[in-house]
Write an enzyme that holds these catalytic residues in place. Structure first.
Site, PDB file in Angstrom:
ATOM      1  N   HIS A 195     -10.518   3.121  -0.688  1.00 32.00           N
ATOM      2  CA  HIS A 195     -10.590   2.604   0.664  1.00 32.00           C
ATOM      3  C   HIS A 195     -11.392   1.311   0.620  1.00 32.00           C
ATOM      4  CE1 HIS A 195      -9.898   4.520   4.855  1.00 32.00           C
ATOM      5  NE2 HIS A 195      -8.809   4.043   4.330  1.00 32.00           N
ATOM      6  N   HIS A 226       0.808  -1.210   0.000  1.00 30.95           N
ATOM      7  CA  HIS A 226       0.000   0.000   0.000  1.00 30.95           C
ATOM      8  C   HIS A 226       0.849   1.271   0.000  1.00 30.95           C
ATOM      9  CE1 HIS A 226      -3.644   2.271   1.086  1.00 30.95           C
ATOM     10  NE2 HIS A 226      -2.884   2.945   1.918  1.00 30.95           N
TER      11      HIS A 226
END
Lengths: 721, 228
Positions: free
Chosen positions: A80, A34
């Protein structure tokens, strides 16, 4: 989540000793997929990132475009997905918060939000419905409270997202060029943490997002507080106006660990930090928790000692906390202390440079067969089919979604949600058009051409408002990159986007890669999402009311390209066939022709022809304007196709133009001069959506009935199942 | 040159339509508008006060209730008693109700969700400082954007509102379940007006899809009652 054996060895070789536990936590957060892009970084370089309007400087967390007269537009996109799949309200809300802070960190005021939402089949699956409903409310509650309008986006449902959610949020900022934060710092400047307190929420969030979603790790999910975010926005913009900020960074994935190491590395400084000074939500938090907590609504600011008082005064006015947590050093080391005791001492270049990976890539086996088409029984009544398609969750009007978003606040929204692209007015008299588009159904069949199609579709939407594309952002969402077949789909999409961006000279000004998007049934379909920004120098083409006898002009060729179409997938439940392919040269010719016609003020309405094909595009105009149409299908420029295929083909580079009869001659001679494929295919008249072929009726549907179905079906489905 | 009408825009933590209101008052109507932070005092020379929309204190407890206890509200009350025109829009209306300057309450919309859309208002009282340029029963295309905008009052209050001509705006159709389709009211002296829809979002033709003139008349009314 820990470092791999190789990564640990790499770390040890770099620091030449055993890392401490805190160091391991810091590095694991920063080296997560990430934060580090370790699978994708080598490849992302292929995208063109520079252009005449692009302003790129060290430490910018969002793309910056010069729109003239001393003003800039900023843009960023984030997702998200993992958090939203577990807790859709908080996950989606904090998704908005994070991307807004990226816009803020360049010193610009956030002026718009767009969101791309993807869920499983909401017709059959109550879980998908629950995820969808709550993600929408999460975005609404957060954006509305901030007073940042949510001006557009897209929603799609597909079985590959069963029990999962893709929540993508793009944000746009606006400001003066001379007030951009020119990230810089010198020794003994102070490091300030401003905003919300640090708690145990979001611990290890970036690692959570870098792995398969196997457990519902709720402590990895952050808690939203839009009120604090609103106060932070105002406080920071006030501090910016008083020139109190030398450098700034949002705390996002990886929390303090990533923010500190990344800002220090980009400014070639060191930072010495004492965790005792971090204002925490809970008393007994240990040092590692403080370093990797992803509590929301926090910003890191570097300022001059002499300016600290003024900054503190502004924070006091807004009653937000601001703690001096450390100072700038000159040694390019990240030093983490608790009181006098040192817990981590790492060169910032080591922390931010995860060892990059060479992932294997092979053509997926499924692709060999999927291009073949089944023979379908010819459909008898296409009117019923059209009505069914208008009620499908993917094609039905999305007013249930955007009606919950304040899309007017800020008084910039010229073209509102529900049209091709949304348009904002800027303070220099120009206009900004924005659109995001994805199409995983097509990307699944052909990752390269599917991704190009998303890019072209977003461009087409922006062009329909009279805007010329000036920049793009991409969000590349795929399954597990350790699977060579998935990695191949990522590379193909990226190559396609690169080729299109280079051909059209549209720079990529921001983006994100999100891997490990997998459900219990396997990976999601390749889901690149493309956002395009367009600039209008004079005036936008605002939706005008269509009147009786206005003509319908279709630009572009309709081909036998129904792979991934709503017609194949929703009506026949068939996944496969030929995905539409963009011909770059034709695409550019058509795009420029439409823009010129708009600039010559010869067009009443321009509408993109995409999901659901010509039949849906024309019906949309009829339903929005409450007027019928008469279309002669034999006039549609097309390959030899059956009626249903020419109605529902999703070929690219097509535009529907609504024109006044008196402008016809001028337009025709222009299009012929430019050698554009086009035809006048019909006109607006009556109260029926009427498609005929050589005087034989193919579709006849009352506009009123179509409109009722199209407007209401999504809301009814969400509320009543 | 600005027209010499001083309008105070009150800013609470979480107000988010303050800048929009400022733009409309100054750039569109050329008035002399100024921001006042909720902890400050209002000078006595002020000609009108606007409480803008937003989410003061994040709508915690109940929309508008915390802001209604801000120090500046004392000054707003003083000015209200003096007959100074006061306009509350959206959250500003909620604050006026919570501070007791206007009767009734604003409840969650009957859909239980936030509603943002363009609707039509009908003018029911055209003698307030904000409606004197409008015709009685004139239509105003205007957007609403709220989650707690459903007006409610008990029977006797409603009766009183009707009798005293305190209902200023009604929705032309049902929007959120408001009692008697009430969208805006005024106090007995008609100088304090609260409305849920946003006039500052409707006065410029570039952002108004139908007709910006009626909303403009809300601000021109203010100008004609003090500026002239």
């Amino acid at each position: 989540m820990n470092l791999t054996t190789q990564e640990l060895a790499h770390l040890k070789s770099k620091i030449k000793r055993e890392p401490t536990n805190t160091e391991l936590q810091i590095v694991a957060a920063e080296w997560s997929e990430h934060c580090s892009y370790k699978s994708s970084k080598k490849h992302l370089k292929m995208l063109p990132m520079n252009g005449p309007l692009v302003i790129s400087e060290k430490g910018f967390d969002s793309g910056v475009l010069d729109v003239g007269d001393g003003y800039v537009v900023t843009v960023h996109i984030e997702s998200h997905n993992h958090p939203s799949a577990v807790e859709p309200y908080g996950g989606a809300a904090t998704g908005v918060g994070g991307v807004i802070r990226d816009i803020l960190s360049t010193g610009t005021r956030p002026i718009a939000i767009l969101d791309g939402l993807r869920f499983g089949n909401i017709e059959k699956d109550p879980q998908a419905r629950w995820l969808f409903k709550n993600a929408v409310v999460g975005i609404a509650d957060y954006g509305n409270c901030l007073g940042v309008p949510t001006i557009g986006g897209e929603v799609e449902f597909d079985d590959s997202y069963t029990n999962y959610a893709l929540v993508d949020v793009a944000a746009i900022g606006f400001g003066k060029k001379d007030r951009l934060i020119k990230n810089h710092a010198k020794k003994d400047d102070v490091v300030v943490l401003l905003g919300g307190s640090t708690g145990r929420d979001g611990i290890g969030g970036s690692q959570f997002a870098s792995d398969l979603l196997e457990s519902e790790d709720r402590s990895a999910i952050q808690i939203p507080d839009p009120f604090i975010e609103k106060l932070i926005i105002e406080a920071i913009l006030e501090a910016r106006d008083h020139k109190l900020i030398k450098a700034m960074k949002d705390l996002g994935g990886g929390g303090l660990s990533c923010a500190i190491s990344e800002i220090a590395d980009s400014l070639s400084i060191g930072i010495e930090l004492d965790v005792n000074s971090v204002h925490t939500r809970e008393q007994d938090m240990n040092i590692d928790e403080i370093m990797i907590s992803e509590s929301q609504e926090r910003m890191l600011i570097i300022t001059d000692k002499t300016k600290l008082k003024k900054l503190e005064k502004i924070c006091k006015k807004f009653r937000i906390k601001c703690s001096v947590i450390g100072k700038v050093t000159s040694n390019q080391i990240m030093l983490v202390k608790k009181g006098a005791r040192i817990f981590a001492k790492l060169p910032t270049s080591v922390v931010v440079n995860a060892p990059l990976l060479d992932r294997l890539s092979t053509t997926p086996k499924y692709l060999q067969k999927i291009q073949n088409e089944k023979k379908f029984k010819p459909t008898k009544d296409l009117s019923i089919i059209l009505l069914k398609m208008l009620s499908s969750p993917n094609l039905a009007d999305k007013n249930w979604v955007y009606g919950q978003f304040d899309h007017e606040v800020g008084i910039r929204t010229v073209v509102k949600p529900g049209h091709d692209a949304s348009v904002l007015r800027l303070d220099n008299g120009k206009f900004l058009a924005v659109k995001i588009d994805g199409n995983p159904k097509q990307c699944y069949l052909n990752p390269r051409d599917g991704a190009i199609g998303c890019f072209e579709e977003a461009c087409r939407n922006v062009v329909c408002t009279g805007a010329r594309p000036i920049g793009m952002v991409d969000h590349l969402q795929f399954g597990n990159p350790e699977d060579p077949e998935i990695f191949w789909t990522f590379l193909e999409s990226l190559k396609g986007l690169t080729d299109f961006a280079k051909y059209f000279k549209i720079p990529c000004v921001g983006g994100k890669v999100s891997f490990y998007n997998e459900t219990s049934k396997g990976p999601i379909k390749p889901s690149p999402l493309i956002g395009v920004l367009g600039l209008i120098e004079k005036k936008p083409l605002q939706p005008r009311i269509i009147s009786k006898n206005d003509l319908v002009l279709l630009i572009g060729n309709t081909k036998n390209e129904l792979g991934g179409s709503e017609y194949f997938e929703y009506i026949y439940n068939f996944v496969g066939g030929r995905c539409p392919i963009v011909d770059f040269k034709t695409s550019k010719m058509n795009m420029n022709a439409v823009l010129e016609l708009i600039e010559k003020n010869l067009i009443k309405v321009a509408h993109d022809c995409s999901k659901g094909g010509i039949a849906i595009a024309i019906s949309e105009l009829c339903m929005q304007n409450k007027i019928g149409c008469y279309i002669g299908m034999e006039k549609i420029p097309a390959e030899k196709l059956s009626e249903d295929r020419s109605l529902f083909s999703e070929s690219h580079s097509r535009y529907l133009l609504v024109i006044k009869r008196k402008n016809l001659k001028k337009i025709q001679s222009f299009l012929e001069r430019k050698v554009i494929t086009y035809a006048i295919i019909g006109k607006f008249v009556g109260d029926q959506i009427l498609f005929q072929k050589n005087s034989r009726p193919i579709i006849k549907l009352s506009v009123d009935m179509a409109r009722q179905t199209w407007m209401k079906s999504l809301g009814e489905l969400v509320l009543h199942g | 040159m600005k027209i010499n009408v001083k309008v105070g825009i009150i800013v609470f933590p979480g107000s988010n339509c303050d800048r929009d209101m400022f733009h409309v008052l100054t750039d569109v109507f050329n008035l002399d508008a100024q921001f006042f932070w909720h902890e400050k005092n209002l000078p006595s020379g002020i000609d009108a006060v606007v409480l803008p929309g937003g989410f003061s204190y994040g709508d915690r407890l109940r929309a508008g209730i915390i802001a209604a206890h801000s120090p500046i509200i004392k000054d707003v009350k003083k000015l209200a008693n003096k007959g100074i025109p006061i306009l509350g829009v959206c959250n500003g209306f909620q604050i006026l109700v919570e501070s007791g300057l206007l009767p009734g309450a604003l409840l969650k919309n009957n859909s239980l969700s936030f509603i943002c859309k363009w609707i039509n208002l009908i003018v029911e009282n055209n003698i307030t400082p904000f409606t004197n340029k409008l015709k009685l029963h004139q239509k105003i295309p205007i957007p609403v954007a709220n989650g707690e905008g459903r007006y409610y009052a008990d029977d006797s209050t409603l009766k009183k509102l009707k009798k005293n001509n305190q209902i200023v705006f009604r929705y032309s159709t049902v929007v959120n379940g408001s009692l008697f389709r009430i969208a805006g009211i005024c106090n007995e002296d008609a100088n304090v007006v609260g409305m849920m829809p946003h006039p500052e979002r409707a006065t410029e033709s570039v952002i108004n899809p139908t007709d910006s003139k009626p909303s403009s008349l809300i601000f021109e009314s203010l100008l004609s009652c003090i500026g002239a």
